[in-house]
Design an enzyme around this catalytic site. Structure first.
Site, short mmCIF file in Angstrom:
data_model
loop_
_atom_site.label_atom_id
_atom_site.label_comp_id
_atom_site.label_asym_id
_atom_site.label_seq_id
_atom_site.Cartn_x
_atom_site.Cartn_y
_atom_site.Cartn_z
CE1 TYR A 61 102.52 37.12 3.09
CE2 TYR A 61 104.51 37.53 2.11
CZ TYR A 61 103.15 37.86 3.11
OH TYR A 61 103.71 38.41 4.21
CG HIS A 131 103.73 34.89 8.63
ND1 HIS A 131 103.82 34.44 7.85
CD2 HIS A 131 103.70 36.64 8.55
CE1 HIS A 131 103.29 35.92 6.64
NE2 HIS A 131 103.03 37.06 7.70
NE ARG A 225 97.49 46.23 5.84
CZ ARG A 225 97.83 44.92 6.11
NH1 ARG A 225 98.99 44.19 4.98
NH2 ARG A 225 98.33 44.61 7.13
N GLY A 226 99.37 51.42 1.01
CA GLY A 226 98.91 51.98 -0.17
C GLY A 226 98.08 53.49 0.39
CG LEU A 228 100.50 56.58 5.06
CD1 LEU A 228 101.53 56.08 5.70
CD2 LEU A 228 99.06 57.37 5.45
#
Length: 332
Positions: A61, A131, A225-226, A228
């Site tokens: 990230y 990962h 990822r937002g 919903l």
């Protein structure tokens, strides 16, 4: 603030039932020029103050920036929550798009662990994930490096991300799998044995496997990822936002997937909470070993997420949510 807890058997410790995914603070949804370490530290401090004791980051990230922000927040707060990070996935931005590659070589994993320890400012990593599995490196070699790190006292427990049950079994035979992390939500239910991993393999029932093996299951992107939440629209995404590259967020697919949000909102209205709270409550209801890690950069969203812990879904609610249509479009 008191917080319902769930147990991580491999660590012999309890953590908050709702964790915090740190990625969005500095990666995927925010351009490099817009990264704000101070704001990231502030939201992490608020999460700590709100009772969250399980935080998830990764070296991929923003090339370690995310881990640095987490490390700074821990140092400034003096708190000692359970922190998970990851190695084996390398992210970079090329021509405005996020491009990922994999590196599961043991020498890379060892070096990555040392770098993560330094950025986080800790002596040992609580939970260290592979990962992604590198198709060019046998899983036994990558996972063997994790076993070495555990014996060396650099990590307390090891986990896998976006794997199948078959891959988890292979790893388990080498070193205990403490956790499996996969995308899981009302629009991504593959981990229940109904779909595939990000690599296209049959996922198998990962929720059942983790429960049977005394491991935790950690859903990332439990709010789609937002999507919903009903508050993030595809048309509102800024250039460079990773979601513009995802099929579920574009064109006809995004329009069709609005039906899922509408169904969640109907249940939310009955309970007097936000759709985010209902979507998270559904994930939490899938098992006591399930610890979702929604992330946010906004205080209001953090509090809306925490409201999920006050919701008790009825049998009828769960049946209604289970019956929502599957998402249109690929996860990646």
């Amino acid at each position: 603030m008191s917080h319902p807890t769930r147990r991580i058997p491999a660590l012999d410790t309890d953590v908050s039932a709702l964790g915090f995914g740190c990625m969005g603070i500095s990666w995927a949804y925010v351009a490099e020029a817009d990264r704000d370490a101070d704001a990231g530290v502030a939201i992490l401090r608020e999460a700590l103050d709100s009772g969250i004791t399980f935080f998830d980051t990764a070296d991929a990230y923003a090339a370690g920036h995310n881990e640095q922000v987490v490390g700074r927040a821990l140092a400034e707060s003096g708190a000692s929550p359970v922190v998970a990070t990851k190695a084996g996935l390398v992210g970079e931005v090329l021509e405005g798009k996020i491009v990922m590659s994999r590196n599961g070589r043991p020498e890379h994993i060892r070096a990555a662990c040392d770098a993560s320890l330094q950025r986080l400012g800790v002596e040992v990593i609580d939970l260290y994930y592979l990962h992604r599995i590198d198709p060019e490196v046998p899983l036994a070699e990558s996972w063997g490096a994790y076993a070495e790190l555990a014996r060396a006292g650099k990590i307390r427990a090891a986990g896998l991300s976006e794997v199948s049950v078959a891959q988890a079994e292979l790893a388990q035979a080498i070193h205990p799998v403490a956790a499996i992390q996969s995308e899981f939500s009302l629009w991504a239910r593959d981990a229940q044995g109904t779909g595939r991993t990000a690599d296209g393999d049959d996922a198998g029932d990962l929720l059942a496997w983790t429960a049977e093996h005394d491991a935790i299951f950690v859903p990332f992107s439990p709010l789609g990822r937002g999507f919903l939440t009903g508050r993030v629209k595809a048309d509102d995404l800024k250039p460079g936002d990773f979601r513009t590259q995802l099929g579920r967020w574009t064109g006809d697919a995004a329009a069709a997937n609005q039906a899922i949000v509408d169904g969640v909102r109907q249940v939310a209205d009955r309970h007097g909470v936000t759709p985010a709270a209902i979507a998270l409550a559904w994930v939490l209801a899938q098992g006591d070993h399930v610890i979702p890690i929604p992330g946010t950069t906004k205080s209001a969203n953090l509090q809306a997420n925490l409201a999920a812990l006050t919701v008790t879904l009825t049998r009828e609610d769960l049946a209604e949510l289970d019956g929502l249509p599957p998402a249109v479009g690929g996860r990646y």
